[in-house]
Design an enzyme around this catalytic site. Sequence first.
Site, PDB file in Angstrom:
ATOM      1  N   SER A   9       0.790  -1.230   0.000  1.00 34.60           N
ATOM      2  CA  SER A   9       0.000   0.000   0.000  1.00 34.60           C
ATOM      3  C   SER A   9       0.817   1.273   0.000  1.00 34.60           C
ATOM      4  CB  SER A   9      -0.946   0.019   1.207  1.00 34.60           C
ATOM      5  OG  SER A   9      -1.840  -1.058   1.120  1.00 34.60           O
ATOM      6  N   THR A  10       1.987   1.240   0.611  1.00 37.34           N
ATOM      7  CA  THR A  10       2.745   2.483   0.737  1.00 37.34           C
ATOM      8  C   THR A  10       4.159   2.303   0.222  1.00 37.34           C
ATOM      9  OG1 THR A  10       3.566   1.994   2.957  1.00 37.34           O
ATOM     10  CG2 THR A  10       1.449   3.141   2.805  1.00 37.34           C
TER      11      THR A  10
END
Length: 190
Positions: A9-10
Amino acid sequence: MRIGYARVSTIDQNLDRQIDALKDAGCEKIFAEKASGRSKNRPELQRMIEYMRQGDQVIVVKLDRIGRNTKNLIELSEQFESAGVDFISLGDSIDTSTATGRLFFSVLAAIAQFEADLNRERTMEGLEAARRRGNTGGRPRIDPEMVDRALKMYRAKTFCIREITQATGLSKASIYRYVKQDALQDEKKF
């Protein structure tokens, strides 16, 4: 052909564990990206869908790496099925080449959505409780006087950044951001 898809996600998260597991599962081609699972804009997922051919197997480490929600997982499953592609989730023991795997996939997709909804509800409840206690969240407000002081010290060219951060309590990144904004405003005056 076994095709792998990995996602985190990041930017701070690492894809290595997923890529290693996909290679161990025999994936010959791996599409990997750093994007939110909720994002509709996932170019590597789109490239993988365009790349896959009938008879291929799409493999992920966990179900939540490929789908945003139950609806999205079902749409992907239907896309795979219509393309003649099997879907395998290693961590969830899903293999849609079997009837049991297709049923299990549908049930797990619903459970994953339920869990995501519960997490969202708990987050919203926690935020509301914090607001009731006076905590509005977000970054703390920066005192404009400290910004002015930092800019004056910077312009004086007699202080190093460390001294400016100590005197104002601003971070180095904040000081440089305000210096840049100040320079842009000066350019607009001319």
